[in-house]
Each structure stands twice: as C-alpha cells, then as structure tokens.
Design an enzyme around this catalytic site. Sequence first.
Site, PDB file in Angstrom:
ATOM      1  N   HIS A 109      43.624  76.265  35.096  1.00 53.73           N
ATOM      2  CA  HIS A 109      42.640  76.955  34.261  1.00 53.73           C
ATOM      3  C   HIS A 109      42.476  78.360  34.819  1.00 53.73           C
ATOM      4  O   HIS A 109      42.017  78.515  35.954  1.00 53.73           O
ATOM      5  CB  HIS A 109      41.309  76.213  34.271  1.00 53.73           C
ATOM      6  N   ARG A 150      40.784  80.798  33.009  1.00 50.50           N
ATOM      7  CA  ARG A 150      39.498  81.290  32.491  1.00 50.50           C
ATOM      8  C   ARG A 150      39.607  82.596  31.714  1.00 50.50           C
ATOM      9  O   ARG A 150      38.607  83.278  31.509  1.00 50.50           O
ATOM     10  CB  ARG A 150      38.493  81.482  33.631  1.00 50.50           C
ATOM     11  N   HIS A 165      43.466  64.511  28.004  1.00 56.32           N
ATOM     12  CA  HIS A 165      42.323  64.376  28.927  1.00 56.32           C
ATOM     13  C   HIS A 165      41.665  63.050  28.557  1.00 56.32           C
ATOM     14  O   HIS A 165      40.915  62.973  27.582  1.00 56.32           O
ATOM     15  CB  HIS A 165      41.371  65.558  28.740  1.00 56.32           C
ATOM     16  N   ASP A 197      45.258  71.119  38.548  1.00 56.87           N
ATOM     17  CA  ASP A 197      44.031  71.238  37.753  1.00 56.87           C
ATOM     18  C   ASP A 197      43.118  72.297  38.377  1.00 56.87           C
ATOM     19  O   ASP A 197      41.893  72.120  38.468  1.00 56.87           O
ATOM     20  CB  ASP A 197      43.314  69.894  37.629  1.00 56.87           C
ATOM     21  N   GLY A 209      34.843  70.667  38.821  1.00 52.10           N
ATOM     22  CA  GLY A 209      36.068  71.417  39.052  1.00 52.10           C
ATOM     23  C   GLY A 209      36.251  71.866  40.484  1.00 52.10           C
ATOM     24  O   GLY A 209      35.295  72.032  41.246  1.00 52.10           O
TER      25      GLY A 209
END
Length: 426
Positions: free
Chosen positions: A59, A61, A176, A302, A321
């Site tokens: 990720h 962002r 997911h 992840d 996270g």
Amino acid sequence: MRLFIKNATIVNSDGTKKANILIEDDKIAKITDENLDADKVIDATGKLVMPGLIDMHVHFRDPGYEYKDDINSGSEAAVAGGVTTVLPMANTNPVNDNAVITRDMIAKAKARGLVDLLPIGAISKQLKGEGITEMGDMLNAGAVAFSDDGLPVSSSDVMRAALEYTKHFGSYVISHCEDCSMCRSGVMHEGKVSAILGLKGMPREKEEIMVSRDMLLAKLTGGHIHIAHVSSQWSLKMIEMAKKEGINVTCEATPHHFTFTDENLMNYDTNFKMSPPLREITDKEAVREGLKSGLIDVIATDHAPHNVDDKFTEFDHAAFGILGLQTLVPLTLKLVEDGVITLEDMVRLTSKRPAEILNLKNKGAIEEGYLADITIIDPDIEYVYDENLNKSKSTNSPLFGKMLKGAAVVTIKNGKIVWDFPNLMA
C-alpha cells in the site's frame, strides 16, 4: 554501462553457485568464472546475490494519503528492502478503479525510476462491492490484477463476475478474505489473549468462510483466485484441498504472520494491530509449514504505512497495518536460520513464483538475458532499523528501533545501483 559483480554466491530457486556476473545496460550479459572489465565493480564476497524481490502486496497510499507514504517514498523503501517490483493495492483516494488513476500511478513510479510498479485495480467501483470496474481498460493502462483489499467483496455475484472477467483477460483476482458479519467490531484475534486483554476479538472463521466461498467460485468460473495474507491453519487446509482438486488458487503469507502471534499484543502495542490479525501459535506454525512445503506460493509484505496519529491512540481506535518492505529480508532470513526454508526457497517465494504468477518472463532468476534486477544480501550484517535507515514516511512497525540481522546491501534495478547500504552508513 558495464557493471561487474565478482565473487558472487548466486542463489536461484533451483540452486546456488559461485560465479561472477557481467551486466551490460539493463540485462545480465554473462555469468562466468572470468574477471572482466567494467565501468564499476562490486565485490560480493560473503554476500548472497538473488534476483530482485517482487512484492505482490503493498500500500503506497498515493493518491490521497501521501502523508503516510507516496509512490516516491514507497519506492525508496522498496529498494532499501531489496524489492525491485511492487504491486500497490487500489484503496487510495480516489480509488484506483479507472484507467486514469492506473496510468498516473505508473507515471509517478517511472519518473522516480527505482522500481517497476504494477498496479492492482479495484474489483468494484469505489470499493463499494456493488459492481465491477472496467477491467479491460485498466489492464490496457497497466493494471495486472484486481482486488478490493482492505475490504472484502461481500457479494458472491460480484466476485463471480470478477473471476469471469479476469479469466477472459488472462488476469486474476486477489481476495481479502473476511466475512464482515462476523467481525463484531473486533480489533484482534478472538481467543485466550483477547479475553485476557479485554479486547473484542475476531474469530479465524471469518477468514475461513470467505476462503471457502472464493475457492468455490473459482471452481465454478475457472478463474484464478489469489488469497491474500493467509493467516489461519484451516484456511491453509482448504487451500491445500482446492489445489489437489485442480482449482486455480494461489496464496500469499506475510512476514508478520509467520513471525508474531497474538501473544505479542500483551502490552497493547498498536503496531501489532493488523488485518487479518496476528493469530495463535498453531496458525503461525501452519503458515511456516505451508512456506516450507510449497503450499504457500508467495511471501508478500502487505506494507501498510500509517501516520503516528493513526497508531498513537487507544487500541480500539488505532488503524490496522504494519510496515513491511524494509523488514522483509531479515524476517525471511530468520526462517532460513530456523531451518524452516532454504535460501533457494526464499528466492522461490519472493521472486521466482511471483514472476511466474505475473507472467514476467525476464524476472525471477539470475540468468543470462534476464533483466538486471538484482538484490545483494548480507545475511550477517546487524543494524538498528531506525530513522536513519527508514525510507517510509511512517514508522508503524514493532521492529522500529530494534536490532535486526540481515539486509539488502545493494539493490540493482535495470542495471543501475538504486540502493547502497554501506554508503548510507558511512
């Protein structure tokens, strides 16, 4: 430009050997015992030379949450962790659910020039789970697969359509796996530890139910389902059964799920709060066994950066996270040290198998003619993972400030040195 790596211990998924490597421009030109002239020479004595790592789940962002990380900082964290190819998820703002966003992400990464960025497009528009995106347009723009990661696709009909469309286009769906009706506002794994801590738990069955559903849909459609961040012993049992039955399923595990358990939460450290949550020792051991046996196809981080304010709060309100890119190598090398996997397995899990799943013909091995994406690893180097090394804008890792062993000391992308650990430490 000629780059020569001498005294290399070359580790591929099918074996290890000592040799020298000549790189010309962006390709591996020659693997040889000879000493050859070059513009730059790297002495890899005592180091492991592996193909550049491929992280199938990150990720970054960007767009929308650039204060946590952006494509530039994410790329820098990647190469500092030995990763040369990344697949960022679609839960950005705006969501990567159209070709315009996909192209913009790729353009930003190319402008920085550190990694190959292969975007994951959203399955559903705005991640609402109500209808699939224009997958063909996104694939033409450079997307490689589709996922609503961060949220499950609750509608079986929408997931079926996604599998049918991706099969048509030769792509795949990343799931997911989470049955949200069983989440019950949980913030960690449901079990003895959650009871001791007085925190609401989420049972592992919320993952297993969706794993089962998605594999059945893959059986129905013939599509390729990839199970993200598998964390449950029973999820792995069902994946094993599905593979034996010929269902087109692959899966990944994260370093945090093969390293930590829910017992690490005993001091309420929100940096151990993640989704899926850290589970019990039996689940961790099942993940480690799945990596050893080959049942699990891929190690993916992840990588999920969060601003300090997202974590420095009450446990119930903290974000899920953990950072992962710069701790991938030391945590995976710990598996090797523990005898769970071999160095060759490490390459299979972090490079060779991802390249196969993504159909990247010139990556995943140190071979003549392959792209010169190379990671040079020092398995014995010890260092503190701190602000001097961290390339992410965020610090949400329980390993931040801790002593680690093993690191990517040189990362080469397209024949160019994009990370040099010793120079940083000088």
